[in-house]
Write a protein that holds these residues in place. Sequence first.
Motif, PDB file in Angstrom:
ATOM      1  N   VAL A   5       0.911  -1.178  -0.118  1.00 38.69           N
ATOM      2  CA  VAL A   5       0.137  -0.109  -0.053  1.00 38.69           C
ATOM      3  C   VAL A   5       0.873   1.245  -0.079  1.00 38.69           C
ATOM      4  O   VAL A   5       1.799   1.322   0.700  1.00 38.69           O
ATOM      5  CB  VAL A   5      -0.864  -0.229   1.369  1.00 38.69           C
ATOM      6  N   VAL A   6       0.800   2.246  -1.018  1.00 38.36           N
ATOM      7  CA  VAL A   6       1.645   3.347  -1.066  1.00 38.36           C
ATOM      8  C   VAL A   6       0.599   4.564  -0.782  1.00 38.36           C
ATOM      9  O   VAL A   6      -0.449   4.717  -1.639  1.00 38.36           O
ATOM     10  CB  VAL A   6       1.987   3.434  -2.411  1.00 38.36           C
ATOM     11  N   PHE A   7       1.035   5.285   0.312  1.00 38.10           N
ATOM     12  CA  PHE A   7       0.421   6.526   0.577  1.00 38.10           C
ATOM     13  C   PHE A   7       1.023   7.650  -0.144  1.00 38.10           C
ATOM     14  O   PHE A   7       2.211   8.004   0.062  1.00 38.10           O
ATOM     15  CB  PHE A   7       0.327   6.762   1.995  1.00 38.10           C
ATOM     16  N   VAL A  70      -7.473   0.847   4.877  1.00 41.47           N
ATOM     17  CA  VAL A  70      -6.699   0.586   3.510  1.00 41.47           C
ATOM     18  C   VAL A  70      -5.725  -0.338   3.488  1.00 41.47           C
ATOM     19  O   VAL A  70      -5.331  -1.146   2.507  1.00 41.47           O
ATOM     20  CB  VAL A  70      -6.493   1.877   2.836  1.00 41.47           C
ATOM     21  N   ALA A  71      -4.980  -0.321   4.624  1.00 47.59           N
ATOM     22  CA  ALA A  71      -3.748  -1.300   4.680  1.00 47.59           C
ATOM     23  C   ALA A  71      -4.016  -2.684   5.030  1.00 47.59           C
ATOM     24  O   ALA A  71      -3.139  -3.307   4.906  1.00 47.59           O
ATOM     25  CB  ALA A  71      -2.754  -0.423   5.608  1.00 47.59           C
ATOM     26  N   ALA A  72      -5.176  -2.969   5.545  1.00 44.48           N
ATOM     27  CA  ALA A  72      -5.536  -4.381   5.969  1.00 44.48           C
ATOM     28  C   ALA A  72      -5.373  -5.377   4.758  1.00 44.48           C
ATOM     29  O   ALA A  72      -5.433  -5.112   3.452  1.00 44.48           O
ATOM     30  CB  ALA A  72      -7.179  -4.489   6.291  1.00 44.48           C
ATOM     31  N   ALA A  76       3.144  -4.702   3.270  1.00 44.83           N
ATOM     32  CA  ALA A  76       4.311  -3.389   3.474  1.00 44.83           C
ATOM     33  C   ALA A  76       3.519  -2.405   3.133  1.00 44.83           C
ATOM     34  O   ALA A  76       2.753  -2.537   2.224  1.00 44.83           O
ATOM     35  CB  ALA A  76       5.473  -4.007   2.938  1.00 44.83           C
ATOM     36  N   ALA A  77       3.906  -1.230   3.722  1.00 41.21           N
ATOM     37  CA  ALA A  77       3.463   0.266   3.330  1.00 41.21           C
ATOM     38  C   ALA A  77       4.518   1.092   3.096  1.00 41.21           C
ATOM     39  O   ALA A  77       5.705   0.954   3.529  1.00 41.21           O
ATOM     40  CB  ALA A  77       2.670   0.774   4.646  1.00 41.21           C
ATOM     41  N   VAL A  78       4.197   2.283   2.129  1.00 40.91           N
ATOM     42  CA  VAL A  78       5.182   2.969   1.922  1.00 40.91           C
ATOM     43  C   VAL A  78       4.532   4.492   2.029  1.00 40.91           C
ATOM     44  O   VAL A  78       3.480   4.755   1.765  1.00 40.91           O
ATOM     45  CB  VAL A  78       5.544   2.713   0.027  1.00 40.91           C
ATOM     46  N   GLN A  79       5.312   5.311   2.633  1.00 42.10           N
ATOM     47  CA  GLN A  79       4.824   6.607   2.941  1.00 42.10           C
ATOM     48  C   GLN A  79       5.661   7.846   2.092  1.00 42.10           C
ATOM     49  O   GLN A  79       6.791   7.946   2.250  1.00 42.10           O
ATOM     50  CB  GLN A  79       4.839   6.834   4.414  1.00 42.10           C
TER      51      GLN A  79
END
Length: 220
Positions: A5-7, A70-72, A76-79
């Motif tokens: 997920v990319v914020f 949204v991350a569920a 990995a996540a990107v900010q």
Amino acid sequence: MSKIVVFGAGGRAGMRVVAEAVGRGHEVTAVVRDPGKYAGVWGSSGAGSSGARVRVVAGDVTDLAGVAEVAAGHDAAVQVAARLDMSSEEFYTAAARALVGGLGQAGVSRLVAVGIGSLLEVSPGVRLVDTPDFPAEARAFSLGHAAELEVFEKSGLDWVVLAPPPVLLDESASRTGRYRIGGGEVPALEPAFSFADLGVAVVDEVERPRHHRVQVAVSY
């Protein structure tokens, strides 16, 4: 293949991160403020059409509940999000707190964020932002990123902040796949680092986490 997920996916860095991740076969949720602006981008309909590797959704990185939702289901996540309609410190503090809480609720432990090179050191213990001639306006923006770091440091997330050189990055340069990770010092400023290769570095840290709970320089 990972789910990422990319914020801030619609920004200059975010666009490259999404493209790089998709090019490697990952599934990406691209979080933007207005999904309607991104129809047809990244080879998808902009709405997560069947078979597409990019799902574009509306979201606010400062909203803890929204981040969690949204991350569920992601690995990995990107900010890479930024806001210019509020103070840097207010935005980055709120975003960091929402990410820490929201990713925790979603069960996502890995976060890769893009920072700012002015927080790197020009000499032992002296950050560029703290040097006498550093512009006041730029200092205020940089200290927002510093506040973000403080929130991450107090959290249990497995985070890394990649700080590119403290100059404008090259928007037009092609992807080379080359970069190097330094320590906490300001890297050499030539040649200008590209957004495309910043995207490479970010996705590499998602695929093969090598740096943990630290800010590091990324450059050529």
